[in-house]
Design a protein around this motif. Structure first.
Motif, PDB file in Angstrom:
ATOM      1  N   PHE A 250       0.901  -1.208   0.018  1.00 44.45           N
ATOM      2  CA  PHE A 250       0.008  -0.020   0.266  1.00 44.45           C
ATOM      3  C   PHE A 250       0.798   1.294   0.124  1.00 44.45           C
ATOM      4  N   VAL A 251       1.918   1.364   0.704  1.00 48.80           N
ATOM      5  CA  VAL A 251       2.592   2.300   0.891  1.00 48.80           C
ATOM      6  C   VAL A 251       3.881   2.423  -0.276  1.00 48.80           C
ATOM      7  N   ASP A 252       4.376   1.317  -0.520  1.00 46.32           N
ATOM      8  CA  ASP A 252       5.500   1.339  -1.695  1.00 46.32           C
ATOM      9  C   ASP A 252       5.109   1.661  -2.989  1.00 46.32           C
ATOM     10  N   THR A 253       3.961   1.305  -3.359  1.00 44.52           N
ATOM     11  CA  THR A 253       3.050   1.783  -4.390  1.00 44.52           C
ATOM     12  C   THR A 253       2.459   3.223  -4.613  1.00 44.52           C
ATOM     13  N   GLY A 254       2.674   3.736  -3.562  1.00 41.54           N
ATOM     14  CA  GLY A 254       2.244   5.176  -3.663  1.00 41.54           C
ATOM     15  C   GLY A 254       0.533   5.488  -3.396  1.00 41.54           C
ATOM     16  N   LEU A 255      -0.212   4.065  -3.194  1.00 43.47           N
ATOM     17  CA  LEU A 255      -1.478   4.425  -2.981  1.00 43.47           C
ATOM     18  C   LEU A 255      -1.739   4.909  -1.645  1.00 43.47           C
ATOM     19  N   ALA A 256      -1.155   4.517  -0.691  1.00 46.46           N
ATOM     20  CA  ALA A 256      -1.203   5.259   0.693  1.00 46.46           C
ATOM     21  C   ALA A 256      -1.060   6.642   0.725  1.00 46.46           C
ATOM     22  N   ASP A 257      -0.329   7.382  -0.295  1.00 46.51           N
ATOM     23  CA  ASP A 257      -0.100   8.863  -0.407  1.00 46.51           C
ATOM     24  C   ASP A 257      -1.473   9.430  -0.914  1.00 46.51           C
ATOM     25  N   VAL A 258      -2.424   8.768  -1.583  1.00 46.74           N
ATOM     26  CA  VAL A 258      -3.639   8.954  -2.031  1.00 46.74           C
ATOM     27  C   VAL A 258      -4.519   8.939  -0.846  1.00 46.74           C
ATOM     28  N   LEU A 260      -4.210   7.734   2.439  1.00 47.47           N
ATOM     29  CA  LEU A 260      -3.714   7.761   4.169  1.00 47.47           C
ATOM     30  C   LEU A 260      -2.162   8.371   4.182  1.00 47.47           C
ATOM     31  N   PRO A 261      -2.225   9.456   3.620  1.00 51.67           N
ATOM     32  CA  PRO A 261      -0.848  10.079   3.465  1.00 51.67           C
ATOM     33  C   PRO A 261      -0.103  10.208   4.821  1.00 51.67           C
ATOM     34  N   GLU A 262      -0.717  10.172   5.874  1.00 51.03           N
ATOM     35  CA  GLU A 262       0.048  10.322   7.104  1.00 51.03           C
ATOM     36  C   GLU A 262       0.675   9.069   7.517  1.00 51.03           C
ATOM     37  N   LEU A 263       0.477   7.864   6.771  1.00 57.54           N
ATOM     38  CA  LEU A 263       1.332   6.676   7.168  1.00 57.54           C
ATOM     39  C   LEU A 263       2.553   6.817   6.253  1.00 57.54           C
ATOM     40  N   PRO A 264       2.721   7.075   4.972  1.00 66.72           N
ATOM     41  CA  PRO A 264       4.129   7.324   4.385  1.00 66.72           C
ATOM     42  C   PRO A 264       4.861   8.217   4.815  1.00 66.72           C
ATOM     43  N   ALA A 265       4.190   9.211   5.367  1.00 71.33           N
ATOM     44  CA  ALA A 265       4.996  10.232   6.044  1.00 71.33           C
ATOM     45  C   ALA A 265       6.001   9.924   7.227  1.00 71.33           C
ATOM     46  N   LEU A 266       5.393   8.941   7.731  1.00 71.75           N
ATOM     47  CA  LEU A 266       6.181   8.430   9.146  1.00 71.75           C
ATOM     48  C   LEU A 266       7.683   7.840   8.447  1.00 71.75           C
ATOM     49  N   ARG A 267       7.821   7.463   7.247  1.00 70.03           N
ATOM     50  CA  ARG A 267       9.325   6.841   6.749  1.00 70.03           C
ATOM     51  C   ARG A 267      10.164   7.928   6.981  1.00 70.03           C
ATOM     52  N   MET A 268      10.017   9.139   7.104  1.00 75.19           N
ATOM     53  CA  MET A 268      10.954  10.178   7.113  1.00 75.19           C
ATOM     54  C   MET A 268      11.271  10.346   8.584  1.00 75.19           C
ATOM     55  N   GLU A 269      10.660   9.848   9.460  1.00 76.17           N
ATOM     56  CA  GLU A 269      11.037  10.241  10.786  1.00 76.17           C
ATOM     57  C   GLU A 269      11.931   9.281  11.684  1.00 76.17           C
ATOM     58  N   ASP A 278      12.647   3.626  11.208  1.00 83.45           N
ATOM     59  CA  ASP A 278      11.969   4.872  10.996  1.00 83.45           C
ATOM     60  C   ASP A 278      10.770   4.576  11.784  1.00 83.45           C
ATOM     61  N   VAL A 279       9.988   5.482  11.975  1.00 85.96           N
ATOM     62  CA  VAL A 279       8.494   5.411  12.825  1.00 85.96           C
ATOM     63  C   VAL A 279       7.657   4.733  12.163  1.00 85.96           C
ATOM     64  N   TYR A 280       7.475   4.575  10.841  1.00 85.69           N
ATOM     65  CA  TYR A 280       6.884   3.873   9.981  1.00 85.69           C
ATOM     66  C   TYR A 280       6.962   2.248  10.326  1.00 85.69           C
ATOM     67  N   GLY A 281       8.272   1.946  10.346  1.00 87.31           N
ATOM     68  CA  GLY A 281       8.476   0.638  10.673  1.00 87.31           C
ATOM     69  C   GLY A 281       8.065   0.354  12.130  1.00 87.31           C
ATOM     70  N   HIS A 282       8.402   1.102  13.008  1.00 84.57           N
ATOM     71  CA  HIS A 282       7.679   1.127  14.450  1.00 84.57           C
ATOM     72  C   HIS A 282       6.171   0.843  14.260  1.00 84.57           C
ATOM     73  N   VAL A 316       1.214   9.217  14.313  1.00 84.30           N
ATOM     74  CA  VAL A 316       1.101  10.156  13.192  1.00 84.30           C
ATOM     75  C   VAL A 316       1.388  11.687  13.520  1.00 84.30           C
ATOM     76  N   GLY A 317       1.510  12.094  14.636  1.00 86.88           N
ATOM     77  CA  GLY A 317       1.739  13.420  15.072  1.00 86.88           C
ATOM     78  C   GLY A 317       3.253  13.712  15.146  1.00 86.88           C
ATOM     79  N   LYS A 318       3.792  12.607  14.848  1.00 87.58           N
ATOM     80  CA  LYS A 318       5.556  12.951  14.952  1.00 87.58           C
ATOM     81  C   LYS A 318       6.218  13.646  13.827  1.00 87.58           C
ATOM     82  N   PRO A 319       5.833  13.564  12.676  1.00 89.13           N
ATOM     83  CA  PRO A 319       6.248  14.597  11.581  1.00 89.13           C
ATOM     84  C   PRO A 319       6.281  15.998  12.090  1.00 89.13           C
ATOM     85  N   ALA A 320       4.987  16.340  12.436  1.00 88.97           N
ATOM     86  CA  ALA A 320       4.857  17.731  12.898  1.00 88.97           C
ATOM     87  C   ALA A 320       5.506  18.407  13.885  1.00 88.97           C
TER      88      ALA A 320
END
Length: 494
Positions: A250-258, A260-269, A278-282, A316-320
């Protein structure tokens, strides 16, 4: 506009053992047997299609048999002819889908959807097809989402299995393919991309490269789908026994960006304890652990959509809220507050019910509260507030908090577990003594009005809240103590 063209050669003969398994599926349902006889007597074909056939074939492949639910049937009879054939036999029929060639029926508690062969065409703008009757069963199967769902078994005496696109081979190889090109299939109906995600979790299938590439290239097409339909597919995925691999797709294909964008955003944190990449894996690990705790609890609802959403979204509040601190540390202060707001906004956008939305937001808000417990320094008042604030979500909060302790340090993990055990024991002790599940003031509204001599209104509510705070702070008071405290509070206001 285009129809999905069959591009793969017809599959070879279906093995006798498989034929036998599917024949049994039909024969154990008297309703299907009778349906086949009625249609054959009138000169029409009738075939069982969809998930029932797929799951029967999975049983032939060695899995445990799965009892069929609602049954999907396809036929060369037109809708008005289907209605005639059902008259006097079905206890009820409905035609809400008749514009798409579908007649619904219930026969002795079994629900059927009977659809005329179709060879639909799509405008590639909406996901609603321009209905076109098909000339054959193969035409009908060619328009279906995946080869594993493009198989049929005749309800006629021969019970023949029809598999024109190799669905059986794909099923046994745990492979997910489309009958036509994946790009054409997903352009016709983008919701099929989310169905692909679900089938990874539900059936343990792996999409072929063509399917993954099409999902990645066409993820933005999901914007054509209503939030309600998207939410249904997301929920079905989360409710499977092991949704992690599906969520990664879901995340790797970009479907989550459309969706549930808060989920892939966690990969950067980066998690502040650096115990995860990352927080996504957690978050995926927390979901895995929450499902395990849920399934191990004989008193818990399972599968539990609220708990699983909270486990997935609790951070999901961690990126902000990410802040870089001295000595290379990273902090996420108040991410539970921001996260609760983000959760509420996203679940509302996905048209989740108000109850689910508020429960998930509340769990997100409360998931860090335990970390103030230390090694048991909380007063009884703090424990009471923890229980009262959680309310009927307390069993879920226990599972979420325990799942969130994912440190790889065995000593620390054991200490956290023991500390939470201690908190749960204190909750149980106080609950036994004070009935914490129903903490209320020691005086109700009628008593407050009588003692203070005031009418219903805002002041009664203020007095009630004061007495509740007092109850949480000091525990139960007797009537005289509560009345004295109320009079002191009232006098302090004037």
């Amino acid at each position: 506009m285009s129809a999905v063209p069959p591009r793969r050669p017809a599959a070879g003969p279906v093995p006798p053992a498989v034929q036998s398994t599917v024949r049994e599926l039909v024969d154990v349902s008297p309703v299907l047997v009778e349906l086949g006889e009625r249609f054959a007597a009138a000169g029409f074909e009738a075939h069982l299609v969809g998930g029932s056939v797929r799951d029967a074939l999975l049983a032939a492949g060695g899995d445990a048999p799965r009892p069929p639910g609602d049954l999907d049937v396809t036929t060369d009879a037109r809708p008005e002819q289907v209605l005639d054939l059902l008259r006097g036999w079905a206890s009820s029929t409905w035609n809400t889908g008749i514009a798409f060639g579908t007649v619904g029926a219930e026969v002795r508690g079994t629900r059927l959807e009977i659809t005329t062969f179709r060879a639909d065409r799509y405008d590639r703008i909406s996901r609603d097809p321009e209905v076109a009757w098909g000339a054959s069963l193969t035409d009908d199967l060619a328009r279906r989402d995946f080869t594993v769902n493009a198989m049929a078994v005749s309800l006629g005496p021969d019970r023949t299995v029809t598999d024109p696109f190799g669905g059986l081979g794909d099923l046994l190889a745990r492979r997910l393919r489309t009958p036509g090109t994946a790009a054409d299939s997903f352009a016709d109906d983008p919701l099929r991309m989310l169905r692909a995600v679900r089938f990874v979790a539900q059936l343990g299938l792996t999409p072929v490269e063509e399917v993954v590439e099409a999902m990645t290239a066409m993820s933005a097409e999901l914007a054509r789908i209503t939030p309600e339909r998207v939410q249904v597919e997301l929920s079905k995925t989360l409710l499977q026994d092991a949704p992690r691999a599906a969520l990664e797709l879901f995340v790797d294909t970009g479907l989550a960006d459309v969706v549930l964008p808060e989920l892939p955003a966690l990969r950067m944190e980066i998690d502040e304890h650096h115990q995860h990449k990352d927080v996504y894996g957690h978050s995926l690990t927390v979901l895995d652990r929450a499902i395990a705790l849920e399934e191990a609890d004989p008193d818990a609802e399972s599968p539990d959509l609220v708990l699983r959403l909270a486990a997935l979204l609790h951070d999901v509040g961690k990126p902000a809220t990410r802040r870089h601190e001295p000595r290379g540390r990273v902090s996420f202060h108040h991410h539970e507050v921001v996260g609760a707001k983000l959760v509420r906004r996203r679940l509302q956008a996905l048209r989740y019910s108000r109850e689910i939305t508020e429960d998930v937001a509340r769990l997100t808000f409360l998931h860090l509260r335990f970390h103030g417990y230390g090694t048991g320094e909380w007063t009884d008042s703090a424990v009471r507030r923890y229980v009262t604030d959680a309310g009927d979500l307390l069993p879920r909060l226990h599972k979420l908090v325990r799942s969130d302790c994912t440190t790889r340090n065995k000593r620390r993990a054991a200490a956290l577990s023991a500390t939470y055990d201690s908190l749960e024991r204190r909750i149980a002790e106080l609950s036994a003594a004070e009935d914490l599940a129903r903490v209320r003031p020691d005086l109700d509204g009628n008593a407050i009005m009588e003692i203070l001599g005031i009418p219903p209104g805002r002041e009664v509510g203020e007095a009630w809240r004061h007495l509740k705070d007092l109850r949480l702070e000091r525990g139960p008071l007797d009537r005289d103590e509560a009345e004295a405290e109320l009079r002191v509070w009232w006098a302090s206001r004037t």
